[in-house]
Scaffold this active site. Structure first.
Site, mmCIF file in Angstrom:
data_model
loop_
_atom_site.group_PDB
_atom_site.id
_atom_site.type_symbol
_atom_site.label_atom_id
_atom_site.label_comp_id
_atom_site.label_asym_id
_atom_site.label_seq_id
_atom_site.Cartn_x
_atom_site.Cartn_y
_atom_site.Cartn_z
ATOM 1 N N CYS A 129 -0.904 2.809 -10.521
ATOM 2 C CA CYS A 129 -1.561 2.263 -9.808
ATOM 3 C C CYS A 129 -2.805 2.617 -9.981
ATOM 4 O O CYS A 129 -3.302 1.186 -10.696
ATOM 5 C CB CYS A 129 -1.380 2.505 -8.524
ATOM 6 S SG CYS A 129 0.183 1.568 -7.539
ATOM 7 N N LYS A 189 3.165 12.335 -9.289
ATOM 8 C CA LYS A 189 2.723 13.663 -8.208
ATOM 9 C C LYS A 189 4.135 14.287 -7.552
ATOM 10 O O LYS A 189 4.814 13.964 -8.834
ATOM 11 C CB LYS A 189 2.167 12.245 -6.520
ATOM 12 C CG LYS A 189 3.539 11.188 -7.121
ATOM 13 C CD LYS A 189 2.942 9.938 -6.545
ATOM 14 C CE LYS A 189 2.731 10.340 -4.794
ATOM 15 N NZ LYS A 189 2.250 9.481 -3.926
ATOM 16 N N ARG A 208 4.658 7.651 -15.302
ATOM 17 C CA ARG A 208 3.446 6.945 -15.492
ATOM 18 C C ARG A 208 1.675 7.670 -16.071
ATOM 19 O O ARG A 208 1.730 7.350 -14.650
ATOM 20 C CB ARG A 208 4.004 5.440 -15.157
ATOM 21 C CG ARG A 208 5.060 5.104 -15.594
ATOM 22 C CD ARG A 208 4.941 3.818 -14.374
ATOM 23 N NE ARG A 208 5.676 3.666 -13.916
ATOM 24 C CZ ARG A 208 6.131 2.354 -12.824
ATOM 25 N NH1 ARG A 208 5.491 0.971 -13.490
ATOM 26 N NH2 ARG A 208 6.349 3.119 -11.458
ATOM 27 N N PHE A 238 0.778 -1.017 -0.070
ATOM 28 C CA PHE A 238 -0.007 0.048 0.301
ATOM 29 C C PHE A 238 1.407 1.107 0.258
ATOM 30 O O PHE A 238 -0.047 2.469 0.212
ATOM 31 C CB PHE A 238 -1.008 -0.076 0.872
ATOM 32 C CG PHE A 238 -2.618 -0.826 1.270
ATOM 33 C CD1 PHE A 238 -3.034 -0.873 0.433
ATOM 34 C CD2 PHE A 238 -1.858 -2.128 2.382
ATOM 35 C CE1 PHE A 238 -4.305 -2.160 0.501
ATOM 36 C CE2 PHE A 238 -2.646 -3.557 1.850
ATOM 37 C CZ PHE A 238 -3.721 -3.333 0.795
ATOM 38 N N LEU A 253 -9.538 14.339 -1.122
ATOM 39 C CA LEU A 253 -10.822 15.378 -1.955
ATOM 40 C C LEU A 253 -10.142 16.719 -1.294
ATOM 41 O O LEU A 253 -10.869 17.347 -1.745
ATOM 42 C CB LEU A 253 -11.460 15.336 0.117
ATOM 43 C CG LEU A 253 -12.796 14.272 0.820
ATOM 44 C CD1 LEU A 253 -13.558 15.111 1.269
ATOM 45 C CD2 LEU A 253 -13.721 13.415 -1.124
ATOM 46 N N ARG A 307 2.832 4.663 -0.976
ATOM 47 C CA ARG A 307 2.905 5.711 -1.258
ATOM 48 C C ARG A 307 4.295 6.258 -2.783
ATOM 49 O O ARG A 307 5.082 6.416 -1.655
ATOM 50 C CB ARG A 307 2.561 6.857 -1.813
ATOM 51 C CG ARG A 307 0.834 6.416 -1.051
ATOM 52 C CD ARG A 307 0.024 7.245 -0.191
ATOM 53 N NE ARG A 307 0.709 7.148 0.982
ATOM 54 C CZ ARG A 307 1.260 8.127 2.080
ATOM 55 N NH1 ARG A 307 -0.870 9.585 2.488
ATOM 56 N NH2 ARG A 307 2.067 8.126 3.272
HETATM 57 N N1 LIG Z 1 4.382 2.508 -7.478
HETATM 58 C C1 LIG Z 1 3.440 1.432 -6.343
HETATM 59 O O1 LIG Z 1 3.284 2.816 -6.265
HETATM 60 C C2 LIG Z 1 3.375 0.598 -5.893
HETATM 61 C C3 LIG Z 1 2.073 0.461 -4.723
HETATM 62 C C4 LIG Z 1 2.136 -0.274 -5.137
HETATM 63 C C5 LIG Z 1 1.961 -1.471 -5.156
HETATM 64 N N2 LIG Z 1 2.625 -1.962 -6.724
HETATM 65 C C6 LIG Z 1 2.930 -2.487 -7.266
HETATM 66 O O2 LIG Z 1 3.752 -3.673 -7.577
HETATM 67 C C7 LIG Z 1 4.085 -4.416 -8.291
HETATM 68 C C8 LIG Z 1 5.831 -3.386 -8.819
HETATM 69 O O3 LIG Z 1 5.300 -2.159 -9.129
HETATM 70 P P1 LIG Z 1 6.550 -1.164 -9.202
HETATM 71 O O4 LIG Z 1 6.191 0.271 -9.076
HETATM 72 O O5 LIG Z 1 7.745 -1.124 -8.541
HETATM 73 O O6 LIG Z 1 7.169 -1.309 -11.123
HETATM 74 P P2 LIG Z 1 8.555 -0.848 -11.137
HETATM 75 O O7 LIG Z 1 8.273 -1.379 -12.661
HETATM 76 O O8 LIG Z 1 8.889 -0.394 -10.630
HETATM 77 O O9 LIG Z 1 9.683 -2.403 -10.956
HETATM 78 C C9 LIG Z 1 9.430 -3.405 -11.519
HETATM 79 C C10 LIG Z 1 10.692 -4.614 -11.571
HETATM 80 O O10 LIG Z 1 11.029 -5.908 -12.147
HETATM 81 C C11 LIG Z 1 11.495 -6.334 -12.811
HETATM 82 N N3 LIG Z 1 11.902 -7.157 -13.523
HETATM 83 C C12 LIG Z 1 10.895 -7.466 -14.514
HETATM 84 N N4 LIG Z 1 11.066 -9.273 -14.599
HETATM 85 C C13 LIG Z 1 11.134 -9.183 -13.489
HETATM 86 C C14 LIG Z 1 12.310 -10.749 -13.383
HETATM 87 N N5 LIG Z 1 11.549 -11.421 -13.874
HETATM 88 N N6 LIG Z 1 12.487 -10.836 -12.484
HETATM 89 C C15 LIG Z 1 13.069 -9.857 -11.782
HETATM 90 N N7 LIG Z 1 12.000 -8.873 -11.512
HETATM 91 C C16 LIG Z 1 11.868 -8.571 -12.736
HETATM 92 C C17 LIG Z 1 12.028 -4.445 -13.877
HETATM 93 O O11 LIG Z 1 13.436 -4.619 -14.493
HETATM 94 C C18 LIG Z 1 11.629 -3.768 -12.757
HETATM 95 O O12 LIG Z 1 12.871 -3.206 -12.498
HETATM 96 C C19 LIG Z 1 3.326 -3.924 -8.937
HETATM 97 O O13 LIG Z 1 1.712 -4.984 -9.493
HETATM 98 C C20 LIG Z 1 2.287 -2.424 -8.945
HETATM 99 O O14 LIG Z 1 0.450 -2.370 -9.048
HETATM 100 C C21 LIG Z 1 2.849 -0.392 -6.958
#
Ligand SMILES: NC(=O)c1ccc[n+]([C@@H]2O[C@H](COP(=O)([O-])OP(=O)(O)OC[C@H]3O[C@@H](n4cnc5c(N)ncnc54)[C@H](O)[C@@H]3O)[C@@H](O)[C@H]2O)c1
Length: 432
Positions: A255, A315, A322, A148, A245, A150
């Protein structure tokens, strides 16, 4: 008790997870497929901007509890394997499970029996039920542990999260709970599918609050009410709460847009029409048109007008662009013939915008309109009288985040437009 942990994905979530667990004393290896990212991490350099994260990485590296490895270089995985790879949108709006599947395949082959696979990536409800059955055949346990945090406050959010959600059987929940033993946050244990749904429902609800206040802001403009005061007034009700809000040009990021689309897709796939969520998504798309509509209403054609677009990330306090509203706004303004100059307090690029100034003064000087897209403190706290003075023509300031003081802009000779802030209404807004 210190646990041995392997985190797959060195992105925003994986890196924060790995580094924070390592500072709590667990022995963590973060794996990725991107060698360049790993090279800078081994030197203690964070590959993206996230306040406080470099310090946590440096501390854990010095303590010897954190290491980084290329996926292909790792031979054995044991104990706890956290999946934190991306789940972006596909063209249909569903979650793209390619990266999750690749890690699951890898673990099926390489992880020692008894390893618990922990899903931190946001995956559609129902994913874990299927995946856990497959992994169980290889002797692996499974838990859903949605994240969760941010961006912009990820490290603080990690250590001070409102709750930790762990879905799984008793043994998996007990094991994964140990990762959070030094934190005060309550742990909610439930089944895997409910844990997955909690993540989507949370994001959908927060997006709903944003779109709701944006609808109210439109009505405030019609009837001559101040949405700032309305938002404050309803937020003081503890049943509602003050957060999320704030009206503006809508949510973006990696996300909310993708997770609301994926939940809507899931509903449709099951033959259910999730009207409310569809409206939330529609309202958000509409909000992005507001600055373009407002400038067209003032200028007629945007041909030959110069617009400074301030704040390009989705933000403040992140370098993540993204699905940032600025991308679509830049595209729409340019399609209407405007010359757009971007500015962001930390250097970033966005697709389709070639001109990005290095200072806010350079972006604004000679512009006849400003669109404030993201409320970075460095932008909001700039010398606005001087900025407005350096503009030309009608000096329109479209404040897409209701972050500026209309009085200051107007006193400097600018023409202020906010979201749900009609002229002369509200404490922040009187002419004098
Ligand atoms: N970014 C956020 O604020 C946030 C918050 C909560 C949940 N999430 C969720 O968490 C997940 C990750 O989001 P993120 O923003 O960290 O993604 P991101 O794109 O920043 O990072 C993903 C990483 O995974 C690596 N990767 C790809 N394939 C791989 C593999 N086979 N083995 C190892 N590494 C590999 C990529 O090179 C990249 O560095 C998503 O499902 C997202 O919805 C994100």
């Amino acid at each position: 008790m210190a646990e041995r942990v392997f985190v797959f994905g060195a992105g925003y979530v994986g890196l924060v997870t790995g580094a924070c667990l390592a500072t709590s004393g667990h022995t963590v290896t973060v794996l990725d497929v991107d060698e360049r990212k790993l090279e800078s991490l081994r030197k203690g350099e964070c590959p993206f901007f996230e306040p406080g994260l470099s310090e946590v990485i440096t501390k854990a590296l010095a303590a010897g509890t954190l290491s980084f490895s290329l996926l292909g270089d790792i031979e054995a995985v044991e104990n706890i394997a956290v999946i934190a790879v991306g789940t972006p949108s596909t063209a249909t709006g569903s979650a793209d499970m390619t990266y999750v599947r690749a890690v699951a395949d890898f673990l099926e082959e390489k992880a020692a029996p008894g390893t618990v696979v922990v899903m931190k990536s946001t995956v559609p409800p129902g994913t874990g039920a299927k995946l856990s059955a497959r992994l169980a055949a290889a002797g692996l346990g499974y838990a859903s542990n949605p994240e969760f945090l941010r961006e912009g406050s990820a490290v603080t959010d990690w250590f001070e999260t409102d709750r930790v959600v762990i879905g799984g059987d008793d043994a998996s929940v007990a094991k994964i709970s140990r990762l959070y033993a030094d934190m005060d946050s309550p742990i909610l244990a439930c089944d895997v599918t409910s844990a997955e749904m909690i993540k989507y429902a949370s994001n959908a609800f927060l997006a709903t609050k944003i779109s709701f206040i944006n609808e109210i802001a439109v009505l405030c403009d019609f009837v001559g009410a101040s949405v700032d005061d309305v938002s404050k007034g309803i937020g003081m009700d503890t049943r509602i709460g003050a957060s999320f809000l704030k009206p503006g040009i809508g949510y973006g990021g990696s996300c909310f847009p993708k997770d609301t689309r994926a939940l809507d897709f899931l509903a449709t796939l099951n033959g259910y029409d999730f009207h409310l969520l569809r409206s939330v998504i529609d309202v958000n798309s509409r909000q992005r048109l507001l600055p373009v509509r407002a400038l067209k209403a003032r200028f007629g054609s945007l041909e030959g007008h110069r617009v400074a677009l301030l704040g390009l990330t989705f933000k403040p306090e992140t370098d993540d662009t993204r699905e940032a509203p600025a991308i679509e706004i830049a595209e729409l303004l340019q399609a209407e013939g405007a010359e757009v100059v971007g500015f962001n307090p930390i250097p970033v690029t966005i697709p389709g915008l070639d001109t990005i100034a290095t200072t806010i003064e350079e972006a604004v000087s000679g512009a006849d309109a400003i669109v404030l897209s993201t409320e970075w403190a460095q932008i909001v706290e700039s010398n606005w009288p001087a900025l407005v003075a350096s503009m030309t023509g009608e000096r329109i300031v479209f404040d897409g985040r209701n972050a500026l003081d209309p009085k200051v802009i107007r006193a400097a000779g600018g023409s202020y437009i906010g979201v749900g802030r009609p002229e002369g209404v509200g404490a922040n807004n009187h002419a004098g």
